[in-house]
Enzyme design. Sequence first.
Site, mmCIF file in Angstrom:
data_model
loop_
_atom_site.group_PDB
_atom_site.id
_atom_site.type_symbol
_atom_site.label_atom_id
_atom_site.label_comp_id
_atom_site.label_asym_id
_atom_site.label_seq_id
_atom_site.Cartn_x
_atom_site.Cartn_y
_atom_site.Cartn_z
ATOM 1 C CG ASP A 98 2.456 13.729 -12.254
ATOM 2 O OD1 ASP A 98 3.401 13.435 -11.506
ATOM 3 O OD2 ASP A 98 1.568 14.555 -11.967
ATOM 4 C CG ASP A 200 4.274 12.897 -6.841
ATOM 5 O OD1 ASP A 200 3.424 13.801 -6.889
ATOM 6 O OD2 ASP A 200 4.323 12.061 -5.919
ATOM 7 C CD GLU A 268 4.456 17.852 -5.623
ATOM 8 O OE1 GLU A 268 3.427 18.261 -5.065
ATOM 9 O OE2 GLU A 268 4.819 16.660 -5.561
ATOM 10 C CG HIS A 329 -3.174 17.752 -8.572
ATOM 11 N ND1 HIS A 329 -1.968 18.304 -8.945
ATOM 12 C CD2 HIS A 329 -2.865 16.608 -7.931
ATOM 13 C CE1 HIS A 329 -0.993 17.530 -8.554
ATOM 14 N NE2 HIS A 329 -1.502 16.481 -7.940
ATOM 15 C CG ASP A 330 -1.593 18.217 -4.645
ATOM 16 O OD1 ASP A 330 -2.439 17.307 -4.750
ATOM 17 O OD2 ASP A 330 -0.405 18.091 -4.994
HETATM 18 C C1 NOJ Z 1 2.036 15.126 -4.708
HETATM 19 C C2 NOJ Z 1 0.855 15.064 -5.602
HETATM 20 O O1 NOJ Z 1 0.702 16.286 -6.266
HETATM 21 C C3 NOJ Z 1 -0.332 14.707 -4.726
HETATM 22 O O2 NOJ Z 1 -1.544 14.823 -5.425
HETATM 23 C C4 NOJ Z 1 -0.115 13.314 -4.201
HETATM 24 O O3 NOJ Z 1 -1.145 12.975 -3.320
HETATM 25 C C5 NOJ Z 1 1.223 13.204 -3.491
HETATM 26 N N1 NOJ Z 1 2.298 13.830 -4.208
HETATM 27 C C6 NOJ Z 1 1.609 11.768 -3.310
HETATM 28 O O4 NOJ Z 1 2.022 11.254 -4.557
#
Ligand code: NOJ
Length: 533
Positions: A98, A200, A268, A329-330
């Site tokens: 990542d 990211d 992402e 994970h979000d």
């Molecule tokens: C996206 C990530 O998936 C998330 O978990 C993170 O908090 C934010 N970007 C900031 O890096």
Amino acid sequence: MTALWWQTGVIYQVYPRSFQDTNGDGLGDLKGIERRLDYLVSLGVDAIWISPIYPSPMIDFGYDVADYCDVDPRFGTLADFDDLLAQAHQRRLKILLDFVPNHTSDLHPWFAESRSSRDNAKRDWYIWRDPAPDGAPPNNWISDFGGSAWEWDEVTGQFYYHAFLKEQPDLNWRHPAVQLAMYGAMRFWFDRGVDGFRIDVLWHMLKAADFPDNPANPAYQPAMGEMHRVIQVHSTDQPEVHSIAAEMRAIADSYGAQGRGARVLIGEIYLPVDRLMQYYGRERAGVHLPFNFQLIDAPWEARSLAKLIADYEAALPPGAWPNWVLGNHDRPRVAAKRGQTQARVAAVLLLTLRGTPTLYYGDELGLSDVEISSGQIRDPRELREPGLALGRDPVRTPMPWDKSENAGFTTTKPWLPLNADHSTRNVAQMIEEPQSILTLYRRLLALRRDCLALTIGDFMLLDGAADVLAYERRHRAERLIVALNLGGNSQRLQLPDWAHDCRILLSTIDDTEPVEGGALLLRSNEGVIIKAG
Ligand code: NOJ
Ligand code: CA
């Protein structure tokens, strides 16, 4: 062109804190991932994306990076990483890291230098601005985690910008030295042999050069979270970001663009489809796969899903390879959102659509969002805007491997609670059960591996009955039909003539699906794959 591994393969996301602990500190680690490689091979996935493992104060659990070229001691050492990579490669598993280029930790030495004085050589590595004339922040930009995105720095008398926490200052990607340093970090890992990166918040990386206010969002409701007060027109998705993506792509390609050694970049990006498509590249190639998150939030309804899939397919630029995601994970887990029976149907959908699927660890067990009591909250997102169900702890709980006290994840108290049903919802038990969702995933993954129609075949939507999403996957003479009943009533799906002589390959219920008079009888909440001929 022969299809590449990242096109035919399935990616599995590991949240390393929660996968497997090996040293009894309640946190997963790299040796733990290594210990579970054989599980991943037998599950049938092809590549693992590991959320950040770099040294970090862990305010955002690793998305606040303090050193891009090392491993956090909580996860292990660089040598552990090299071992993991070698062991994965021996098993023909790819490893993606990542990469978090938009921001560093405030404890990164670069930021320490940058904030030390206005004339420090690294001052412009971050985004520093004077206050507005009344002393307020430079503009109305809001952090994705709530509150102003600007933090006042007393020492040097300016604000710095942070799209996320104040402990995550944004890098200034307009600065050539920042670009060089960050490309160097990518090379560091490519040189060690990693197979690619998930990047990211790629769409956040550049901001409008003159920092105008973002427009107010007329649809804003407080329950959405404060970030939605404005529309991020000027703080994200700037056209110049595509040349950065193209540079990263050129670096990845220089390590391998073809064959088994090809590297991959996954971006992402949370944007509407037309803007998402830009990230495949314009004049120059961009990322290989801009993450397609649409299934996570889409209404679970056959007609609108069919439209979503058709629109996405139609929007793909020539040569672009599709991809699909059900969870990460979000975001809420698929089992929590869709329920256990539809989670099985969703598994069929994810693994039979055209394009690269990404599977989130634990979803193969039907793991649901775990209730987190107030004393157990760890996620800064929840702590900053409590009670809006924006917190991410519920989807980051430890992988339940067996029914023992700590589920085989650790020998001590895990950092987040286990799923309450871990005595039955665990790998050891479900792998033995012919009807478990884990067995379903294993069968689906095996089927994908055997069927060119599923990996590289054409995709065509079929007319579905009410509540039924149906499509054909076809490669040369191999023709499959996938039919998914998203509703609670049984349905009769008229099959096309060519499919009257067919056999069932898989059902989410059991494999005795009757085909009667050229029609497929689907039970409630049932998904099936049939093969013609
Ligand atoms: C996206 C990530 O998936 C998330 O978990 C993170 O908090 C934010 N970007 C900031 O890096
Ligand atoms: Ca550990």
